[in-house]
Write an enzyme that holds these catalytic residues in place. Structure first.
Site, PDB file in Angstrom:
ATOM      1  N   ARG A  46     -35.527 -13.339 -76.106  1.00 58.52           N
ATOM      2  CA  ARG A  46     -36.088 -13.487 -77.448  1.00 58.52           C
ATOM      3  C   ARG A  46     -36.480 -12.098 -77.928  1.00 58.52           C
ATOM      4  O   ARG A  46     -36.827 -11.223 -77.130  1.00 58.52           O
ATOM      5  CB  ARG A  46     -37.305 -14.404 -77.432  1.00 58.52           C
ATOM      6  CG  ARG A  46     -37.018 -15.819 -76.943  1.00 58.52           C
ATOM      7  CD  ARG A  46     -38.287 -16.639 -76.869  1.00 58.52           C
ATOM      8  NE  ARG A  46     -38.039 -18.009 -76.416  1.00 58.52           N
ATOM      9  CZ  ARG A  46     -38.087 -18.395 -75.138  1.00 58.52           C
ATOM     10  NH1 ARG A  46     -38.395 -17.503 -74.189  1.00 58.52           N
ATOM     11  NH2 ARG A  46     -37.854 -19.641 -74.807  1.00 58.52           N
ATOM     12  N   LYS A  54     -42.396 -17.380 -73.327  1.00 54.44           N
ATOM     13  CA  LYS A  54     -43.337 -18.258 -74.016  1.00 54.44           C
ATOM     14  C   LYS A  54     -44.329 -18.860 -73.035  1.00 54.44           C
ATOM     15  O   LYS A  54     -43.971 -19.224 -71.922  1.00 54.44           O
ATOM     16  CB  LYS A  54     -42.583 -19.391 -74.731  1.00 54.44           C
ATOM     17  CG  LYS A  54     -41.900 -18.967 -76.020  1.00 54.44           C
ATOM     18  CD  LYS A  54     -41.317 -20.185 -76.724  1.00 54.44           C
ATOM     19  CE  LYS A  54     -40.735 -19.825 -78.083  1.00 54.44           C
ATOM     20  NZ  LYS A  54     -40.198 -21.021 -78.774  1.00 54.44           N
ATOM     21  N   HIS A  97     -31.812 -13.569 -83.158  1.00 53.26           N
ATOM     22  CA  HIS A  97     -31.631 -14.839 -82.461  1.00 53.26           C
ATOM     23  C   HIS A  97     -30.162 -15.223 -82.330  1.00 53.26           C
ATOM     24  O   HIS A  97     -29.790 -15.939 -81.402  1.00 53.26           O
ATOM     25  CB  HIS A  97     -32.405 -15.943 -83.181  1.00 53.26           C
ATOM     26  CG  HIS A  97     -33.076 -16.892 -82.238  1.00 53.26           C
ATOM     27  ND1 HIS A  97     -34.049 -16.492 -81.341  1.00 53.26           N
ATOM     28  CD2 HIS A  97     -32.899 -18.226 -82.020  1.00 53.26           C
ATOM     29  CE1 HIS A  97     -34.453 -17.535 -80.633  1.00 53.26           C
ATOM     30  NE2 HIS A  97     -33.772 -18.594 -81.011  1.00 53.26           N
ATOM     31  N   ARG A 107     -28.919 -14.003 -79.147  1.00 52.99           N
ATOM     32  CA  ARG A 107     -29.348 -14.899 -78.059  1.00 52.99           C
ATOM     33  C   ARG A 107     -28.410 -16.097 -77.977  1.00 52.99           C
ATOM     34  O   ARG A 107     -28.002 -16.509 -76.884  1.00 52.99           O
ATOM     35  CB  ARG A 107     -30.777 -15.344 -78.331  1.00 52.99           C
ATOM     36  CG  ARG A 107     -31.388 -16.309 -77.332  1.00 52.99           C
ATOM     37  CD  ARG A 107     -32.883 -16.434 -77.621  1.00 52.99           C
ATOM     38  NE  ARG A 107     -33.501 -17.630 -77.054  1.00 52.99           N
ATOM     39  CZ  ARG A 107     -33.992 -17.715 -75.822  1.00 52.99           C
ATOM     40  NH1 ARG A 107     -33.889 -16.689 -74.992  1.00 52.99           N
ATOM     41  NH2 ARG A 107     -34.567 -18.833 -75.393  1.00 52.99           N
ATOM     42  N   HIS A 134     -35.736 -21.811 -71.250  1.00 55.97           N
ATOM     43  CA  HIS A 134     -35.987 -23.103 -71.869  1.00 55.97           C
ATOM     44  C   HIS A 134     -36.745 -24.001 -70.893  1.00 55.97           C
ATOM     45  O   HIS A 134     -36.370 -24.114 -69.730  1.00 55.97           O
ATOM     46  CB  HIS A 134     -34.672 -23.799 -72.249  1.00 55.97           C
ATOM     47  CG  HIS A 134     -34.007 -23.204 -73.440  1.00 55.97           C
ATOM     48  ND1 HIS A 134     -32.670 -23.397 -73.728  1.00 55.97           N
ATOM     49  CD2 HIS A 134     -34.485 -22.419 -74.437  1.00 55.97           C
ATOM     50  CE1 HIS A 134     -32.354 -22.756 -74.851  1.00 55.97           C
ATOM     51  NE2 HIS A 134     -33.443 -22.162 -75.287  1.00 55.97           N
ATOM     52  N   TYR A 194     -25.907 -25.898 -77.007  1.00 53.58           N
ATOM     53  CA  TYR A 194     -24.801 -24.939 -76.943  1.00 53.58           C
ATOM     54  C   TYR A 194     -23.486 -25.602 -76.570  1.00 53.58           C
ATOM     55  O   TYR A 194     -22.413 -25.074 -76.882  1.00 53.58           O
ATOM     56  CB  TYR A 194     -25.151 -23.801 -75.973  1.00 53.58           C
ATOM     57  CG  TYR A 194     -26.307 -22.989 -76.479  1.00 53.58           C
ATOM     58  CD1 TYR A 194     -26.158 -22.153 -77.586  1.00 53.58           C
ATOM     59  CD2 TYR A 194     -27.564 -23.094 -75.904  1.00 53.58           C
ATOM     60  CE1 TYR A 194     -27.226 -21.440 -78.087  1.00 53.58           C
ATOM     61  CE2 TYR A 194     -28.639 -22.374 -76.397  1.00 53.58           C
ATOM     62  CZ  TYR A 194     -28.465 -21.550 -77.498  1.00 53.58           C
ATOM     63  OH  TYR A 194     -29.531 -20.853 -77.998  1.00 53.58           O
TER      64      TYR A 194
END
Length: 317
Positions: free
Chosen positions: A154, A178, A256, A259, A282, A291
């Site tokens: 990110r 995160k 992004h 990414r 994730h 994806y």
């Protein structure tokens, strides 16, 4: 346990628990707080509070959100916040029942993420080598882009990397993601080469700054701004400039989308979803599964464009 006397205490206690127990990110907490404050204000206008609200009242609030013209995703997010706080209240003994547990939300519209093909990424990487006010800028820009595409980080993770994580010609980088969760991401040979050259250039500039009375930065990409490192905003503008220079549509290019390109290109070359999930950081593999839909769409486009049986028989190639 008795329920808090005010909506403010309900919300603040809930958010503190989310931060402490689940490691929720600041942006997530901010979104929860805003959504719950809106619901609390709606209840207050009806002389009600979190303690008194029942299923019917919550559904009336959601209907009112529709009347306001709020998007499907916003309404889904608001219901999610309400469900979370009432689940927390039930577990804490503030409520004997959870009034939101059986309410069905509007769902979310699944949007396939924008991505870039390999030639477009190559043009962006080449543009990074050629774009900048100085040689040092071009070396930094190349390192930024090589790291971003090689790791799928990110943008916040990238610009705030500590320089200590990049010492010693690493094969892997430790990334703080995160919710304060750490993960390891591997570096490709081009990314390692770009990193080594940038470290040499960066350290020389740092030595000069210290000789002139300055202080060393703890960041890989230092800046004189308040944050001490290159900001997301600055990098966003940089990548748009690289898109223009590289002949790639600026509308398609954001930090992004690199990414997304990292993930879709890995998947196209045989990587499994669990590995990609780990590399992207994730929490749920369901997030990574988007994806597969991107790849399916790309494959369908290739068939329609290049397979002879997909062409209009009335049109001669």
């Amino acid at each position: 346990m008795a329920a808090p006397a005010s909506a403010e205490i309900w919300i603040s206690t809930f958010l503190e628990a989310q931060a402490a127990e689940l490691g929720a990110a600041n942006n997530t907490l901010l979104a929860y707080g805003n959504d719950l404050k809106d619901f609390a204000a709606w209840l207050k206008r009806r002389k009600m509070g979190f303690t008194e609200a029942d299923r019917d009242l919550i559904e009336r609030y959601l209907i009112d959100c529709v009347a306001q013209g709020l998007s499907q995703s916003t309404r889904a997010r608001r219901l999610s916040a309400i469900k979370q706080i009432y689940r927390f209240a039930f577990e804490e003994g503030w409520r004997d029942t959870n009034p939101a547990i059986q309410i069905k939300g509007p769902g979310r519209q699944k949007r396939l993420p924008k991505t870039l093909d390999v030639p477009e990424v190559d043009r962006l990487l080449q543009a990074a080598r050629e774009t900048g006010r100085s040689k040092a800028d071009r070396i930094r820009n190349t390192c930024l882009m090589e790291l971003l595409y090689a790791t799928g980080m990110r943008v916040t993770e990238l610009v705030s990397l500590p320089v200590s994580s990049a010492r010693g010609d690493p094969r892997m980088l430790l990334v703080l993601g995160k919710g304060g969760k750490e993960r390891m991401v591997p570096l490709s040979p081009p990314a390692r080469d770009a990193l080594a050259l940038w470290l040499e250039t960066r350290d020389a500039a740092e030595d000069e700054a210290v000789a002139n009375g300055g202080q060393r930065s703890r960041y890989l990409f230092p800046s004189r701004g308040k944050s001490g490192h290159l900001t997301r905003h600055m990098f966003f503008h940089l990548i748009k400039d690289l898109a223009v220079h590289g002949g790639v549509s600026p509308e398609k290019v954001t930090p992004h989308t690199l990414r997304h390109a990292f993930a879709t290109h890995l998947l196209a070359n045989g990587a499994d979803l669990r590995s990609i999930q780990t590399l992207l950081g994730h929490a749920d593999v369901a997030t990574t599964e988007i994806y597969t839909h991107v790849l399916d769409e790309r494959l369908a486009e290739l068939v329609l464009e290049h397979h002879p049986l997909a062409k209009d028989p009335g049109v001669k190639g």
